[in-house]
Scaffold this active site. Sequence first.
Site, mmCIF file in Angstrom:
data_model
loop_
_atom_site.group_PDB
_atom_site.id
_atom_site.type_symbol
_atom_site.label_atom_id
_atom_site.label_comp_id
_atom_site.label_asym_id
_atom_site.label_seq_id
_atom_site.Cartn_x
_atom_site.Cartn_y
_atom_site.Cartn_z
ATOM 1 N N CYS A 82 28.505 -7.132 31.669
ATOM 2 C CA CYS A 82 27.081 -7.459 31.644
ATOM 3 C C CYS A 82 26.909 -8.900 31.184
ATOM 4 C CB CYS A 82 26.336 -6.493 30.739
ATOM 5 S SG CYS A 82 26.583 -4.792 31.257
ATOM 6 N N GLU A 83 27.563 -9.787 31.890
ATOM 7 C CA GLU A 83 27.530 -11.231 31.631
ATOM 8 C C GLU A 83 27.630 -11.886 32.995
ATOM 9 O OE1 GLU A 83 27.336 -13.179 28.940
ATOM 10 O OE2 GLU A 83 27.323 -11.536 27.465
#
Length: 419
Positions: A346-347
């Site tokens: 989640c980057e």
Amino acid sequence: MKKPFVTLEQLQGITQAYPTPFHLYDEKGIRENARRLKEAFAWNPGYREYFAVKATPTPAILKLLREEGCGVDCSSLTELMLAEKCGFSGREIMFSSNETPAEEFALAARLGATINLDDFTHIDFLKQTIGFIPETISCRFNPGGVFRLGESKEGFQVMDTPGDSKYGFTREQLFEGFRTLRSMGAKRFGLHAFLASNTLSNEYYPALAAILFRLAVELRDQTGADVRFINLSGGVGIPYRPDQSENDIAVIGAGVRKAYEEILVPAGMGDVALCTELGRFLLGPYGCLVTRAIHAKHTYKEYIGVDACAANLMRPAIYGAYHHITVMGKEDAPCDHKYDVVGSLCENCDKFAVDRMLPRIDRGDLLVIHDTGAHGFSMGYNYNGKLRSAELLLQAGGGVRLIRRAETPEDYFATMVFE
Ligand SMILES: *Cc1c(COP(=O)(O)O)cnc(C)c1O
């Protein structure tokens, strides 16, 4: 063109036994490269490569390099412990650390490792920690300023900024340090420097060598120190991009020899041993990350989602580093699709490639991400609860061997306190 050291057929076999993603290493390539390196410095009788453990801290790899005559360069407590577990001892271990905790100096001393001090104040710190100054000791030099080589229209071939780097003694501190160390019982001295990272130039090592050789002569003349070895450290790079050309280690070795014969030999220092601490050059091209395309997403861009992520290979996310990608079985297909090849963190920096022209990728395709043999697996982490992958060795005889199992959820939960 960059060609993987493994074929699609081999990978189809391997992935039956070991699910993707995994890092795969090429024993034959590693051994041949270690021999080329050794050959390039064979003119120097005391020469030894101390492989930088942080690049690939995997027992099977370290043992294989030990068979090829390499020592290890450790920088932490667990790297020292790993070296010991792999059978390295005494002078086979270089301890090049910085901001060093006391317990690490203590273990390095107990193992008889050669300690390479990063700072003037570590002289007293080491004495207080282990109670004495070892008879053989090394210091790391930082000349400050900017280090540049090979100016051309496109810019400098090599450029780095030692003046901004946290490592090493200043020139003045080095002279003072050698005097202090002598007065505290040191008898044999080493000199170390690391001025530029991932250099693609046969001139880097010779230029660094000339700086250290001149300094060694001055140090001997002004402090009376017996300089026994000079450590050129790491920094010899590899061509991550297909249009870059690789370093020629034989040319590099000959360049260092020329400086040695021009500077050290006339000064009566023709018995000084040379050391290297190469990580990337020795291992980088002989490892790859094998991953599978599991999603194809079409929004504002074309995304290929793979089952590896930045937790398996961090360099693209943190340095924007280029790693070449081969879509296995489609080596000769036209590169007519523009993709972002992404992992599941989640980057948004979790992208192995951005706007990369590749052949059409279908779900299930195997992708080889090149040049992950050094600073690849080892920089992995557990962000988003991702687990580190397995490591496999493609053996010289052709078979495959598991050299590190993949982490399991139990490994991830092992340090957590639930009560
Ligand atoms: C990281 C490091 C190396 C290895 O560097 P490469 O770029 O992999 O060649 C060698 N010596 C020291 C002290 C290091 O910190």
